[in-house]
Design an enzyme around this catalytic site. Sequence first.
Site, PDB file in Angstrom:
ATOM      1  N   GLY A 326      30.403  30.854  42.498  1.00 17.21           N
ATOM      2  CA  GLY A 326      29.701  30.973  43.769  1.00 17.21           C
ATOM      3  C   GLY A 326      29.526  32.423  44.177  1.00 17.21           C
ATOM      4  N   SER A 327      29.600  32.660  45.463  1.00 14.98           N
ATOM      5  CA  SER A 327      29.324  34.006  45.991  1.00 14.98           C
ATOM      6  C   SER A 327      30.384  35.036  45.633  1.00 14.98           C
ATOM      7  CB  SER A 327      29.164  33.942  47.517  1.00 14.98           C
ATOM      8  OG  SER A 327      28.005  33.215  47.856  1.00 14.98           O
ATOM      9  N   THR A 328      31.549  34.617  45.102  1.00 18.08           N
ATOM     10  CA  THR A 328      32.526  35.606  44.644  1.00 18.08           C
ATOM     11  C   THR A 328      31.989  36.375  43.436  1.00 18.08           C
ATOM     12  OG1 THR A 328      33.666  34.049  43.160  1.00 18.08           O
ATOM     13  CG2 THR A 328      34.452  34.177  45.429  1.00 18.08           C
ATOM     14  N   PHE A 329      30.907  35.848  42.835  1.00 19.45           N
ATOM     15  CA  PHE A 329      30.308  36.504  41.667  1.00 19.45           C
ATOM     16  C   PHE A 329      29.319  37.590  42.069  1.00 19.45           C
ATOM     17  CE2 PHE A 329      27.164  36.790  38.203  1.00 19.45           C
ATOM     18  CZ  PHE A 329      27.995  36.984  37.116  1.00 19.45           C
TER      19      PHE A 329
END
Length: 647
Positions: A326-329
């Site tokens: 998700g947005s941690t990437f």
Amino acid sequence: MKRNPKELEATHRTLSRRTLLLGGAQAAFVGVLVLRMRYLQMDQADQFRLLAEENRINVRLIPPKRGEIYDRFGQILAQNSPSYRIIIVPEDAGDVEEVIARISNLVPLDPKEIERAMAEIRRSPPFLPITLADQVTWEDISRVAVNAPALPGITPEVGSTRFYPRKADFAHVIGYVGPVSEYDLSRLTDPEPVLHIPRFQIGKVGVETKLEQVLRGKAGAKRIEVNSTGRVMRELNRRDGEPGADLQLTIDASLQGYVQARLGSESAAAVVIDCESGDLRAIVSSPSFDPNLFVRGISVANYRALTEDLYRPLANKTVQGLYPPGSTFKMMTAMAALEAGLIGPEETVWCPGHLTVSGRRFHCWRRGGHGHVNLQNSLKQSCDVYFYDLAIKVGIDKISAMAQRFGLGVYHDLPMSAVATGLAPDRAWKERVHGQKWQIGDTVNASIGQGYMLASPLQLAVMSARLATGRLVAPRLVRSINGVEQTGNPGEDMGLNENNLHHMRRAMFAVSNDRRGTAYGSRIIEEAYRMAGKTGTSQVRNITAAERAAGVIRNQDLPWERRDHALFVNYAPFDNPKYAVSVVVEHGGGGSSVAAPIARDITLQALYDGTPPLTAYPSKDRARIEAQQKRLHRERPDIKSDGRNRA
């Protein structure tokens, strides 16, 4: 004919020498016979007298002491406990069924165990000892010893078995041992004789199996004398074996226990890694199980309960579980673009709430959009459109290469079971695996950690540590073997532009400390321990156009298995990184509302080496946090810590 006197004298000398040589040889031969007869008749008289009475000399292996496992501060995690058992040697017993019937009158035997033992007797050599009963009491052992003359082939033994005092806390890390099975033997081309010892235990999963050769040690042997009824008369000699090596892990048992308790009943995983050394301070998969259940053979009912649990307690989600990050990437997409020189930190992208690519509309999580956003604001508010645009500029190959550089999609060599590699896909991967060409829509999905992109919680923690330090921090689980420190790898410099890393860290700091940041509600108030982080929410289902038009169904209104995964990664303190943390809550919903509070609490517990003061939390949360701390300490008094600064 008269012989010459000189010839007679020479002949006499020759005969004298021959006589002396022959006499000497005969005397030596007689001397050897006499000495041998003396040795047999005097020195070995007792042994041959016993052998004449049908006694036998048996050689038996002595199981080695298995190495024990400790945490980084010396707390025992896996130990050996005394175990009493009763074994039978079929060729010494004669009528096996009759002997078993006799011993059943002395010791309560489980019919299933008898059936198992009989099956083992039928397929094993007659001289091989077979376990009739395990984990019997000392009183049972005493009754068998007293009645030994009437129980040929029966021997009571004192061995050891594995015990895990921390139970569920380390089940996925250390694993467990169990008796050697036919399957175990079938995998070996030349099994060691020690593996044939009755109920000998070897590692099945986790550290126990990955470091089996280090922990097992080498067997010893003893020669014992038994009479015609199989009773042991005496031990003739013994050669002690080599004990297995003791292991010390890098994990802090107190912190591990806290993380396990903090995750509670969630289906989740959390990893805490030391940014300086790469030491894993905690690595927890929830829910867990008691490994002691497996040591002596788990019951069908207990095993079924574990395998049918929707939350998969047997799976080690920290290294085996793979999730869309998700947005941690998004930091990986941004770093790829920054290092390629394709964007500047102040350049903005317009976010109207979606981006149309090749006729397909890709939506931002915020329906109305974020307006003009630069690098910091895009991460702070987790704007998707900004990263869609970025990915199209930089391309998937550079994004994939950057992700692997930060530890995603690569194998991390740890002595744990089923460590997954994850996936940071590129064009060549899709062509090779799916036989299809990479599409621009695949790049757009990958830019926000969706599509084919997969990472484990361990990999996300490594990524965070590398972002924090700019070094190739590598995870380490074993601190020492038999007291010998294992060399760690602090990691060489990654060779990245320090300014780019600085911009990325400032953006992650804003996520947690700016009022508009997605993790502001889970910030740390204590100035010295401020953290930088990133929230993530990864979809596990497709949202149709019709659903989006009508209004996306809330997570809490969906079945559990269709809800989004909640993720959060962080490191702290911001200006002097000590720990990096990753948390994944399966189908937990939003990363900011579910994963971030857990990660914040774990981070503070690690930084304070114990229960943090309430002043470290936002004032609005302190009453709830105080109640939470009291509950956790009440449920798990073993996780209490006085907060000493331990190494």
